[in-house]
Scaffold this motif. Structure first.
Motif, PDB file in Angstrom:
ATOM      1  N   ARG A  18       0.824  -1.206   0.000  1.00 27.82           N
ATOM      2  CA  ARG A  18       0.000   0.000   0.000  1.00 27.82           C
ATOM      3  C   ARG A  18       0.860   1.259   0.000  1.00 27.82           C
ATOM      4  N   ALA A  19       1.968   1.184   0.719  1.00 26.96           N
ATOM      5  CA  ALA A  19       2.881   2.329   0.735  1.00 26.96           C
ATOM      6  C   ALA A  19       3.481   2.545  -0.655  1.00 26.96           C
ATOM      7  N   GLN A  20       3.860   1.439  -1.332  1.00 23.24           N
ATOM      8  CA  GLN A  20       4.397   1.553  -2.688  1.00 23.24           C
ATOM      9  C   GLN A  20       3.346   2.147  -3.626  1.00 23.24           C
ATOM     10  N   LEU A  21       2.082   1.751  -3.427  1.00 25.96           N
ATOM     11  CA  LEU A  21       1.026   2.267  -4.295  1.00 25.96           C
ATOM     12  C   LEU A  21       0.889   3.778  -4.128  1.00 25.96           C
ATOM     13  N   ARG A  22       0.865   4.219  -2.865  1.00 31.40           N
ATOM     14  CA  ARG A  22       0.714   5.660  -2.636  1.00 31.40           C
ATOM     15  C   ARG A  22       1.906   6.441  -3.157  1.00 31.40           C
ATOM     16  N   ALA A  23       3.081   5.836  -3.173  1.00 28.27           N
ATOM     17  CA  ALA A  23       4.294   6.522  -3.630  1.00 28.27           C
ATOM     18  C   ALA A  23       4.458   6.489  -5.143  1.00 28.27           C
ATOM     19  N   HIS A  24       3.683   5.674  -5.817  1.00 29.67           N
ATOM     20  CA  HIS A  24       3.850   5.533  -7.278  1.00 29.67           C
ATOM     21  C   HIS A  24       3.421   6.834  -7.965  1.00 29.67           C
ATOM     22  N   PRO A  25       4.136   7.266  -9.026  1.00 28.70           N
ATOM     23  CA  PRO A  25       3.791   8.533  -9.710  1.00 28.70           C
ATOM     24  C   PRO A  25       2.362   8.566 -10.235  1.00 28.70           C
ATOM     25  N   CYS A  26       1.870   7.420 -10.719  1.00 28.83           N
ATOM     26  CA  CYS A  26       0.527   7.392 -11.318  1.00 28.83           C
ATOM     27  C   CYS A  26      -0.571   7.505 -10.279  1.00 28.83           C
ATOM     28  N   HIS A  27      -0.256   7.423  -8.997  1.00 30.45           N
ATOM     29  CA  HIS A  27      -1.276   7.484  -7.963  1.00 30.45           C
ATOM     30  C   HIS A  27      -1.958   8.845  -7.960  1.00 30.45           C
ATOM     31  N   GLY A  28      -1.244   9.850  -8.406  1.00 28.64           N
ATOM     32  CA  GLY A  28      -1.807  11.197  -8.412  1.00 28.64           C
ATOM     33  C   GLY A  28      -2.407  11.606  -9.728  1.00 28.64           C
ATOM     34  N   CYS A  29      -2.553  10.676 -10.678  1.00 18.81           N
ATOM     35  CA  CYS A  29      -3.092  11.009 -12.007  1.00 18.81           C
ATOM     36  C   CYS A  29      -4.577  11.322 -11.894  1.00 18.81           C
ATOM     37  N   SER A  30      -4.999  12.404 -12.573  1.00 25.72           N
ATOM     38  CA  SER A  30      -6.415  12.791 -12.536  1.00 25.72           C
ATOM     39  C   SER A  30      -7.299  11.783 -13.284  1.00 25.72           C
TER      40      SER A  30
END
Length: 941
Positions: free
Chosen positions: A706-718
């Motif tokens: 879950r931490a890796q998911l939140r840190a992934h660049p695409c996590h913030g994609c609109s």
């Protein structure tokens, strides 16, 4: 051919194909167009596949190959699937070309084997190819009659072996019944043999009319003209690509609408009266009003023959799928006083019978049923089945072909190749026993059986008659009679004998490559083509999905894969916790005792309850306690009511005289329970379910993902969720694509993988040494039987070495015989002494080999069958035919056939044994077995 253009076409054809012109001149009738096309292709140097209906004259193309070979000073082999057909074709060719130019090889008989034309069974040619026989020198043509027999499960592989291993210089003429995938078979022949011309003929030479006999009345199956009776009507099993398949299309419904409405009415009336056996009326007066009495019945066999005779529909072949049924039918006709022959015909029949059976030992005539057989023939009636003596079958075939026998009661074996056309074919039933169960006959079998009806050049029409039976559905029969799909499916698989022969000749790698040329692999690869196209389409779609998933912030597929792993981990944890909770719940219920107060967590009884009876534990359902609820209901609970563990929060004493059936007592006890639980409130004690409310916080691996998911660049994609939906589609299609690719891997090189496993067995037993065969492997290469490996192992360890002649015959009989039914004794009579010891050793060898096969994932060795050991022992000991048949309960024809197969194996054992005493013993066995009725062998058997 009256028009100038037609005459010119014939002139040009004669100029281009002089051999065909000369061949045409040998016949007093015009050849059909398909015959001319096939012969012309053969003269042009092509190989030919002719697929045509039964009785259409396709064997004439094979005879043209014989003509070409003789004209050019070359050799031609004419192969057939059965000895009877070989003998018949041998007689035909001798009549045309003379005995000096024609030979016969069937295993039983060897006549003029070096002649330019040799007729043989397909197995003989296969064995010659493996042995490198000198007889193959100068061979230019091979005719493979009934080549569709390669679909046979037990023997079909032999046809493919021959087609694969024949030298490229040999031209092959393949003659087949009409099959719906003839082009596919032709494509395979082109791959294996080179340039092959496929000639398809779908028209029956004689129109075929379909009938149903109800009682003594003959009804047309179709209201109008039968599809098979139209001028130029295609064969039912023709090519669906050209003629369609009404059985698998909307045309089927239209076809059934053409069924004779009177038959439909009869079927409806019968079904209405006898639909329910439990209400079956026993007397006419018991029949419900408005329901007609049953007047429809299956006619007696003798009545059927009489009706056919009265309607000028004889000669007829009457198919009964039972040997005993055929014999019983003859007896029934004789008892009814039926006589179908004229005095002059009877005299000729008696002369032929006496001449053809003159060499049979007089002492055997009684046990063979000769006198009843001859009496039936004199009346124009006969049976024909595999249990008959071959000499008797030959007489029946000859007399029927000459029109002296009017009706033959036969099993389906008669439909295979033997030239016995009739005006009418009768099918008593449309189901048969296949050795395991009663099954309906297939459209292909129906075509093969009814194809005998209508004699070309004699009859203007043929007739197929199906007898009325209880539960008969004329619409189903119409569909069966009109279905045109009859695909040819390969039954090829490598055997131990095949493997050692191939490795010895060409080495393991080349042998593997050759087996990949089999029709089985070709068909498998054809299926792979469609799967490969699906993979290609899926791959293109995946590329399109990738474009929709593309994210400017990073690799969204990587991000989506991480999301899927988190979801899988959570689902796995939930399943694990659910299982743990169920186990905890079951254990908690098992601890309950009478008087415990519990709170039921779920179900329609949820709430406070008092345990009246903890219940007995069931292995399938778990414990089932009986409780009293606050609403005064007594219920038996199950595990469904306990998704979480339950705890007792107290104990309430239950009166000894409490009766749960008494409403007053239930009300009083429920009130006591309510008073007690009111103090606890609605929620009761803390449940273990609250522990499940703790999320997945105790799973460190899940928290890391879950931490890796939140840190992934695409996590913030609109557009993250839109990309995620495309990613899910991508993963689903990718999974489907991998499944298809696995199917392709399983189907590709299937035959080669089987060959590899066979070689692993042979390596483990030291029959193969790399690309060479060992001494044991050379012995195995000479043994052609289903239990070849068992026989070879017995030779290697000396099981047969010290046996006497009758004892060796008994032991080898266990390797050839196979019971026709499962009703034969499982503990048959066996000779005493060394035979039993040897058979026990053979059984041990078989079990060891079967275990090895399981380890190597192959399955070739059927169980040994000891039911023929005693008859073989007695016959080799000099017992009379009457004694052996009485003691064994075998039919004479079966006994003769199995002894001849035993002789074949014994000769192979003698050959494989080398210069040892065993060879001498084996050859003596052959001598002792080949006596009396066995020694009687015309060119028929």
């Amino acid at each position: 051919m009256s028009t100038p253009s037609e005459k010119y076409a014939v002139f040009r054809s004669d100029q281009e194909h002089p051999a065909v012109k000369e061949f045409r001149g040998l016949y007093d009738f015009e050849l059909d167009e398909f015959q001319l096309r096939a012969c012309a292709a053969l003269e042009d140097g092509h190989q030919v596949l002719v697929a045509a209906p039964t009785g259409s004259g396709k064997t004439l193309v094979g005879e043209f190959a014989v003509h070409l070979a003789l004209e050019r000073g070359q050799k031609c082999f004419y192969t057939t699937p059965i000895k009877a057909l070989s003998n018949q074709k041998y007689g035909d060719l001798v009549s045309r070309y003379g005995a000096d130019k024609v030979g016969l090889l069937t295993g039983d008989n060897s006549v003029n084997s070096e002649a330019p034309i040799v007729v043989m069974t397909t197995e003989v040619l296969r064995n010659m190819l493996y042995a490198g026989s000198q007889t193959l020198l100068g061979l230019s043509y091979v005719v493979m009659d009934e080549v569709h027999y390669l679909a046979d499960r037990s023997r079909g592989a032999v046809w493919e072996e021959v087609l694969i291993h024949l030298p490229d210089s040999v031209s092959v003429v393949s003659l087949s019944a009409t099959v719906s995938n003839a082009e596919e078979f032709g494509d395979w022949l082109e791959t294996v043999r080179g340039n092959t011309v496929v000639v398809l003929e779908e028209k029956r030479p004689v129109p075929l009319f379909q009938h149903v006999m109800v009682g003594k009345r003959l009804h047309d199956l179709f209201a109008g003209e039968a599809p098979t009776a139209r001028v130029g009507a295609p064969s039912r099993s023709g090519n669906p690509a050209k003629s369609g398949n009404p059985a698998k299309s909307g045309a089927k419904a239209d076809l059934r609408d053409l069924v004779n409405p009177q038959l439909v009415r009869i079927a409806r009336d019968d079904n209405r009266i006898f639909r329910d056996d439990s209400r079956k009326p026993r007397r006419r007066r018991d029949l419900p009003k408005g329901r007609p009495a049953k007047t429809h019945f299956t006619p007696y066999r003798s009545d059927v023959v009489e009706e056919l005779d009265a309607g000028a529909l004889l000669p007829a072949i009457y198919f009964i799928f039972s040997r005993k049924g055929c014999e019983d039918a003859v007896v029934q006709c004789l008892r009814s006083g039926l006589r179908l022959t004229k005095p002059s015909e009877r005299d000729e029949i008696k002369r032929v019978v006496a001449e053809r059976t003159a060499d049979l030992p007089d002492e055997d005539l009684g046990v063979l049923g000769y006198h009843d057989f001859a009496e039936a023939l004199s009346r124009g009636i006969a049976a024909h089945h595999a249990g008959m003596l071959a000499a008797f079958k030959e007489v029946v075939e000859e007399l029927f072909a000459r029109g002296l026998i009017k009706v033959v009661f036969a099993t389906e074996t008669l439909a295979l190749g033997i030239n016995m056309p009739a005006r009418t074919v009768v099918l008593e039933k449309l189901s048969k026993w296949n050795g395991e169960a009663h099954v309906d006959i297939t459209p292909g079998e129906y075509t093969q059986l009814t194809g005998r009806a209508g004699r070309r050049g004699i009859d203007v029409e043929g007739h197929a008659v199906v007898l009325w039976q209880p539960g008969f559905d004329p619409r189903e029969v119409a569909g069966l009679a009109s279905t045109r799909t009859y695909p040819l499916r390969s039954s090829f698989s490598p055997s131990y004998n095949m493997a050692v022969n191939l490795v010895r000749q060409v080495g393991r790698t080349r042998a593997r490559d050759m087996l990949e040329l089999s029709f089985a692999q070709f068909q498998s690869d054809q299926a792979v083509v469609g799967l490969a196209r699906q993979v290609q389409r899926n791959t293109e779609a995946l590329e399109g999905y990738k474009e929709s998933i593309d994210c400017h912030l990073g690799d969204f597929l990587e991000y989506a894969a991480l999301r899927r792993r988190i979801g899988d981990r959570e689902a796995s944890g939930s399943k694990r916790r659910k299982l743990d909770r169920r186990i905890e719940a079951q254990e908690s219920i098992e601890k309950l005792r009478t008087g415990d107060i519990i709170r039921i967590p779920a179900g329609r009884s949820a709430g406070w309850a008092l345990v009246l009876d903890p219940g007995m534990r069931s292995e399938r359902e778990g414990p089932r306690p009986t409780v009293l609820t606050l609403d005064r209901q007594v219920r038996k609970l199950s595990m469904v009511d306990f998704p979480a563990p339950v705890e007792s929060i107290g104990v309430l004493r239950i009166p000894k005289k409490f009766n749960p059936r008494n409403p007053q007592q239930r009300r009083e006890l429920a009130q006591v329970l309510r008073n007690r639980t009111d103090l606890l409130g609605e929620d009761g004690p803390p449940s273990s379910r609250t522990r499940d409310a703790v999320s997945h916080a105790d799973d460190p691996e899940l928290q890391e993902m879950r931490a890796q998911l939140r840190a992934h660049p695409c996590h913030g994609c609109s557009d993250r969720e839109d990309h995620a939906r495309w990613a899910e589609r991508y993963f689903r299609l990718d999974r489907e694509n991998r499944d298809v690719q696995r199917k392709i891997e399983q189907r590709t090189n299937t035959i080669a993988r089987q060959f590899d496993r066979v070689c692993q067995v042979l390596d483990a037993l030291h029959y193969l040494d790399g690309d060479k065969t060992t001494e044991a492997g050379d012995r195995l290469s000479r043994i052609y039987t289903e239990l070849d490996l068992v026989a070879a192992e017995c030779l290697r360890v000396g099981v047969f070495d010290d046996l006497t002649v009758p004892e060796l015959a008994a032991c080898l009989a266990a390797l050839v015989y196979e019971s026709r039914s499962k009703d034969e004794p499982t503990s048959p009579r066996l000779p005493r002494g060394d035979v039993r010891v040897a058979l026990e050793r053979m059984g041990t060898i078989w079990r060891d080999l079967s275990a090895l096969e399981r380890d190597m994932r192959v399955d070739f060795l059927r169980s040994m069958d000891l039911n023929f050991c005693w008859p073989a022992f007695r016959w080799a000991s000099g017992a009379s035919l009457a004694e052996v048949l009485y003691e064994s309960d075998l039919a004479a024809g079966d006994f003769v056939r199995w002894v001849k197969q035993l002789i074949d194996l014994t000769e192979q054992i003698a050959d494989a044994a080398g210069p040892t005493p065993l060879r001498t013993t084996a050859r003596t066995v052959v001598t002792e077995l080949r006596r009396g009725v066995i020694a009687y062998a015309t060119v028929v058997d």
